[in-house]
Design an enzyme around this catalytic site. Structure first.
Site, PDB file in Angstrom:
ATOM      1  N   SER A 109       0.821  -1.226   0.000  1.00 39.93           N
ATOM      2  CA  SER A 109       0.000   0.000   0.000  1.00 39.93           C
ATOM      3  C   SER A 109       0.847   1.266   0.000  1.00 39.93           C
ATOM      4  O   SER A 109       0.336   2.354  -0.267  1.00 39.93           O
ATOM      5  CB  SER A 109      -0.946   0.007   1.208  1.00 39.93           C
ATOM      6  N   CYS A 110       2.151   1.141   0.264  1.00 48.91           N
ATOM      7  CA  CYS A 110       3.006   2.348   0.274  1.00 48.91           C
ATOM      8  C   CYS A 110       3.272   2.883  -1.135  1.00 48.91           C
ATOM      9  O   CYS A 110       3.926   3.919  -1.277  1.00 48.91           O
ATOM     10  CB  CYS A 110       4.310   2.079   0.991  1.00 48.91           C
TER      11      CYS A 110
HETATM   12  N1  LIG Z   1       4.958  -7.577   5.827  1.00 46.61           N
HETATM   13  C1  LIG Z   1       4.107  -6.652   5.400  1.00 46.61           C
HETATM   14  O1  LIG Z   1       3.490  -5.925   6.203  1.00 46.61           O
HETATM   15  C2  LIG Z   1       3.851  -6.476   3.929  1.00 46.61           C
HETATM   16  C3  LIG Z   1       4.500  -7.224   2.986  1.00 46.61           C
HETATM   17  N2  LIG Z   1       4.221  -7.027   1.651  1.00 46.61           N
HETATM   18  C4  LIG Z   1       4.929  -7.768   0.606  1.00 46.61           C
HETATM   19  O2  LIG Z   1       4.752  -9.167   0.773  1.00 46.61           O
HETATM   20  C5  LIG Z   1       5.933  -9.857   0.336  1.00 46.61           C
HETATM   21  C6  LIG Z   1       6.446 -10.757   1.419  1.00 46.61           C
HETATM   22  O3  LIG Z   1       6.709 -10.016   2.600  1.00 46.61           O
HETATM   23  P1  LIG Z   1       6.987 -10.731   4.006  1.00 46.61           P
HETATM   24  O4  LIG Z   1       6.599 -12.150   3.925  1.00 46.61           O
HETATM   25  O5  LIG Z   1       6.393  -9.855   5.050  1.00 46.61           O
HETATM   26  O6  LIG Z   1       8.565 -10.608   4.117  1.00 46.61           O
HETATM   27  P2  LIG Z   1       9.593 -11.539   4.924  1.00 46.61           P
HETATM   28  O7  LIG Z   1      10.743 -10.661   5.256  1.00 46.61           O
HETATM   29  O8  LIG Z   1       8.900 -12.255   6.014  1.00 46.61           O
HETATM   30  O9  LIG Z   1      10.039 -12.611   3.843  1.00 46.61           O
HETATM   31  C7  LIG Z   1      10.736 -12.231   2.707  1.00 46.61           C
HETATM   32  C8  LIG Z   1      11.348 -13.445   2.066  1.00 46.61           C
HETATM   33  O10 LIG Z   1      12.100 -12.987   0.940  1.00 46.61           O
HETATM   34  C9  LIG Z   1      13.235 -13.770   0.830  1.00 46.61           C
HETATM   35  N3  LIG Z   1      14.337 -12.976   0.286  1.00 46.61           N
HETATM   36  C10 LIG Z   1      14.728 -11.716   0.638  1.00 46.61           C
HETATM   37  N4  LIG Z   1      15.828 -11.362  -0.048  1.00 46.61           N
HETATM   38  C11 LIG Z   1      16.141 -12.409  -0.848  1.00 46.61           C
HETATM   39  C12 LIG Z   1      17.170 -12.667  -1.786  1.00 46.61           C
HETATM   40  N5  LIG Z   1      18.114 -11.752  -2.046  1.00 46.61           N
HETATM   41  N6  LIG Z   1      17.194 -13.863  -2.414  1.00 46.61           N
HETATM   42  C13 LIG Z   1      16.256 -14.801  -2.156  1.00 46.61           C
HETATM   43  N7  LIG Z   1      15.241 -14.620  -1.288  1.00 46.61           N
HETATM   44  C14 LIG Z   1      15.191 -13.439  -0.642  1.00 46.61           C
HETATM   45  C15 LIG Z   1      13.620 -14.267   2.214  1.00 46.61           C
HETATM   46  O11 LIG Z   1      14.125 -15.573   2.064  1.00 46.61           O
HETATM   47  P3  LIG Z   1      14.962 -16.404   3.199  1.00 46.61           P
HETATM   48  O12 LIG Z   1      14.032 -16.562   4.347  1.00 46.61           O
HETATM   49  O13 LIG Z   1      15.286 -17.683   2.553  1.00 46.61           O
HETATM   50  O14 LIG Z   1      16.152 -15.549   3.524  1.00 46.61           O
HETATM   51  C16 LIG Z   1      12.292 -14.210   2.970  1.00 46.61           C
HETATM   52  O15 LIG Z   1      11.770 -15.477   3.217  1.00 46.61           O
HETATM   53  C17 LIG Z   1       6.931  -8.774  -0.079  1.00 46.61           C
HETATM   54  O16 LIG Z   1       6.854  -8.572  -1.458  1.00 46.61           O
HETATM   55  C18 LIG Z   1       6.430  -7.556   0.641  1.00 46.61           C
HETATM   56  O17 LIG Z   1       6.804  -6.384  -0.034  1.00 46.61           O
HETATM   57  C19 LIG Z   1       3.280  -6.123   1.250  1.00 46.61           C
HETATM   58  C20 LIG Z   1       2.591  -5.372   2.152  1.00 46.61           C
HETATM   59  C21 LIG Z   1       2.842  -5.456   3.573  1.00 46.61           C
HETATM   60  C1  LIG Z   2       3.966  -2.310   5.297  1.00 41.45           C
HETATM   61  C2  LIG Z   2       4.623  -0.972   5.249  1.00 41.45           C
HETATM   62  O1  LIG Z   2       5.524  -0.809   6.329  1.00 41.45           O
HETATM   63  C3  LIG Z   2       6.243   0.415   6.391  1.00 41.45           C
HETATM   64  O2  LIG Z   2       5.409   1.516   6.603  1.00 41.45           O
HETATM   65  P1  LIG Z   2       4.565   1.818   7.872  1.00 41.45           P
HETATM   66  O3  LIG Z   2       3.152   1.464   7.628  1.00 41.45           O
HETATM   67  O4  LIG Z   2       4.801   3.211   8.293  1.00 41.45           O
HETATM   68  O5  LIG Z   2       5.131   0.743   8.871  1.00 41.45           O
HETATM   69  P2  LIG Z   2       5.478   0.437  10.354  1.00 41.45           P
HETATM   70  O6  LIG Z   2       4.730  -0.781  10.698  1.00 41.45           O
HETATM   71  O7  LIG Z   2       6.944   0.394  10.561  1.00 41.45           O
HETATM   72  O8  LIG Z   2       4.949   1.710  11.216  1.00 41.45           O
HETATM   73  C4  LIG Z   2       3.599   2.057  11.302  1.00 41.45           C
HETATM   74  C5  LIG Z   2       3.392   3.173  12.300  1.00 41.45           C
HETATM   75  O9  LIG Z   2       3.651   2.648  13.614  1.00 41.45           O
HETATM   76  C6  LIG Z   2       4.499   3.535  14.330  1.00 41.45           C
HETATM   77  N1  LIG Z   2       5.229   2.783  15.372  1.00 41.45           N
HETATM   78  C7  LIG Z   2       5.061   2.949  16.686  1.00 41.45           C
HETATM   79  N2  LIG Z   2       5.904   2.164  17.376  1.00 41.45           N
HETATM   80  C8  LIG Z   2       6.610   1.464  16.449  1.00 41.45           C
HETATM   81  C9  LIG Z   2       7.630   0.490  16.550  1.00 41.45           C
HETATM   82  O10 LIG Z   2       8.079   0.111  17.622  1.00 41.45           O
HETATM   83  N3  LIG Z   2       8.099  -0.030  15.363  1.00 41.45           N
HETATM   84  C10 LIG Z   2       7.622   0.357  14.148  1.00 41.45           C
HETATM   85  N4  LIG Z   2       8.128  -0.217  13.043  1.00 41.45           N
HETATM   86  N5  LIG Z   2       6.677   1.329  14.040  1.00 41.45           N
HETATM   87  C11 LIG Z   2       6.176   1.848  15.170  1.00 41.45           C
HETATM   88  C12 LIG Z   2       5.358   4.156  13.247  1.00 41.45           C
HETATM   89  O11 LIG Z   2       5.968   5.345  13.698  1.00 41.45           O
HETATM   90  C13 LIG Z   2       4.323   4.378  12.142  1.00 41.45           C
HETATM   91  O12 LIG Z   2       3.602   5.542  12.397  1.00 41.45           O
HETATM   92  C14 LIG Z   2       6.867   0.853   5.147  1.00 41.45           C
HETATM   93  O13 LIG Z   2       8.098   1.414   5.362  1.00 41.45           O
HETATM   94  C15 LIG Z   2       6.553   0.104   3.949  1.00 41.45           C
HETATM   95  O14 LIG Z   2       7.582  -0.769   3.759  1.00 41.45           O
HETATM   96  C16 LIG Z   2       5.293  -0.689   3.952  1.00 41.45           C
HETATM   97  O15 LIG Z   2       4.807  -1.060   2.910  1.00 41.45           O
END
Ligand SMILES: NC(=O)C1=CN([C@@H]2O[C@H](COP(=O)(O)OP(=O)(O)OC[C@H]3O[C@@H](n4cnc5c(N)ncnc54)[C@H](OP(=O)(O)O)[C@@H]3O)[C@@H](O)[C@H]2O)C=CC1
Ligand SMILES: C[C@H]1O[C@H](OP(=O)(O)OP(=O)(O)OC[C@H]2O[C@@H](n3cnc4c(=O)[nH]c(N)nc43)[C@H](O)[C@@H]2O)[C@@H](O)[C@@H](O)C1=O
Length: 314
Positions: A109-110
């Site tokens: 969503s960013c």
């Molecule tokens: N978490 C969130 O809040 C959100 C996530 N997304 C999207 O969802 C997707 C997954 O995110 P999420 O599951 O949270 O992320 P994680 O960090 O939990 O997992 C990311 C995975 O990517 C793999 N990875 C990273 N770098 C490499 C590399 N250089 N080569 C091979 N594998 C790699 C890692 O593999 P390994 O474990 O083997 O190192 C890891 O398992 C991403 O595209 C992210 O942008 C979108 C919106 C919100």
């Molecule tokens: C999924 C999304 O994740 C990232 O964006 P974000 O939504 O801003 O993500 P966040 O979870 O880190 O923070 C949400 C809010 O929460 C507040 N906040 C309070 N206390 C803590 C704290 O302890 N840690 C963190 N991380 N945030 C904190 C923080 O200040 C902010 O106001 C992207 O960079 C982008 O990569 C993206 O796509």
């Protein structure tokens, strides 16, 4: 998707990839291929090309990425841009060369402008400036959407882009600085409870609002869209409701059983004031989330406690 189809889940050990893996396994798919980042560094163009030429997957879920919270995005700006551009470009191009039937790219969503009207409709993409803390990551994700569209337009590839809201769930990252807010606060409140600390400090003012989707719900949506959705452009995946960071902190305080005070550190960035997804496109196609925030938080806290019993968190 045929149950014997060869499906590559990139990022299968991550929070999202592991949820997609669980969903596909539950549905009876029996030909899922995976590689850890140490087995296959997806930033390496030659290694990815060789992997695709050898394996020739039918379907690809592109859930590998460099991911982190607001501070990680803002600190490792070069890594978030370089790693994500490399990973997604290598996979998308190799998927084209090796005639992958369908690929799903996961954005975020960013990608929407910082001050876009709420809720965020898909058509708001590229209508204004981005939030600065995660601009490099957002630029990479926007490039991924445009790459899927360009390969569809020029080569007829069925590559789709889905935009999840903020996610949480099993296998999340609990790093104190680099994680997202929800796992960071679960850990901070739990540790404060154990230490009987007087107060927990939350970054920012507590006023920003965020929408949270449980990762297993996201996996359901990805599975649904992989079978039914074949359009260019993007589609939001979320719940359509959000909470303030202060409200989230109160909820986590309750779930973890912490009884002290909550302080706010306004020297830390707030980031985007609000990013609530408009989910009408997704709902019109027949999908809706199932797990609400209270239920998801209890499941996630239990997962965190299980993890604590097995490992020492860094
Ligand atoms: N978490 C969130 O809040 C959100 C996530 N997304 C999207 O969802 C997707 C997954 O995110 P999420 O599951 O949270 O992320 P994680 O960090 O939990 O997992 C990311 C995975 O990517 C793999 N990875 C990273 N770098 C490499 C590399 N250089 N080569 C091979 N594998 C790699 C890692 O593999 P390994 O474990 O083997 O190192 C890891 O398992 C991403 O595209 C992210 O942008 C979108 C919106 C919100
Ligand atoms: C999924 C999304 O994740 C990232 O964006 P974000 O939504 O801003 O993500 P966040 O979870 O880190 O923070 C949400 C809010 O929460 C507040 N906040 C309070 N206390 C803590 C704290 O302890 N840690 C963190 N991380 N945030 C904190 C923080 O200040 C902010 O106001 C992207 O960079 C982008 O990569 C993206 O796509």
């Amino acid at each position: 998707m045929d149950k014997n189809a060869k499906i590559y889940i990139a990022g299968h050990r991550g929070m999202v990839g592991s949820a997609i893996y669980r969903k596909l396994t539950k549905e009876g798919f029996n030909n899922i291929i995976t590689r850890t980042s140490s087995e296959l560094d997806l930033r390496n163009q030659v290694a990815v090309a060789d992997f695709f030429a050898d394996e020739k997957p039918d379907y690809v879920f592109l859930a590998a990425a460099k991911v982190g919270g607001i501070l990680a995005n803002n600190t490792y700006r070069a890594d978030f841009l370089y790693d994500n551009l490399q990973i997604q470009s290598n996979i998308i191009h190799s998927s084209y060369l090796n005639k992958v039937t369908k690929l799903m790219f996961l954005g975020s969503s960013c990608i929407y402008p910082k001050m876009a009207p709420q809720p965020l409709k898909e058509e708001y993409l590229l209508t204004g400036p981005l939030e600065s803390t995660n601009e490099p990551y957002a630029i990479a994700k926007i490039a991924g959407i445009k790459m899927c569209d360009a390969y569809r337009q020029q080569y007829g590839c069925n590559f789709i882009s889905v935009m999840p809201t903020n996610l949480y769930g099993y296998n999340d990252n609990y790093h104190p600085e680099n994680s997202h807010v929800l796992p960071a606060l679960i850990r901070r409140f739990h540790e404060a409870k154990v230490a009987q600390a007087d107060a927990v400090t939350i970054w920012g003012t507590g006023t920003p609002k965020r929408e949270f989707l449980f990762a297993d719900d996201l996996a359901e949506a990805c599975y649904f869209l992989m079978q039914t959705y074949n359009e260019e452009g993007l589609i939001n995946i979320g719940t359509g409701t959000d909470v303030s960071i202060k409200e989230l902190a109160e909820l986590i305080k309750q779930v973890t059983g912490y009884s002290g005070a909550i302080n706010f550190d306004s020297s830390k960035p707030d980031g985007t004031p609000r990013k609530l997804m408009d989910v009408s496109k997704l709902e019109s196609k027949g999908w809706k989330h199932r797990i609400n925030l209270e239920e998801g938080l209890s499941l996630t806290y239990q997962d965190y406690l299980d993890k604590l019993n097995k490992t020492v968190l860094v």
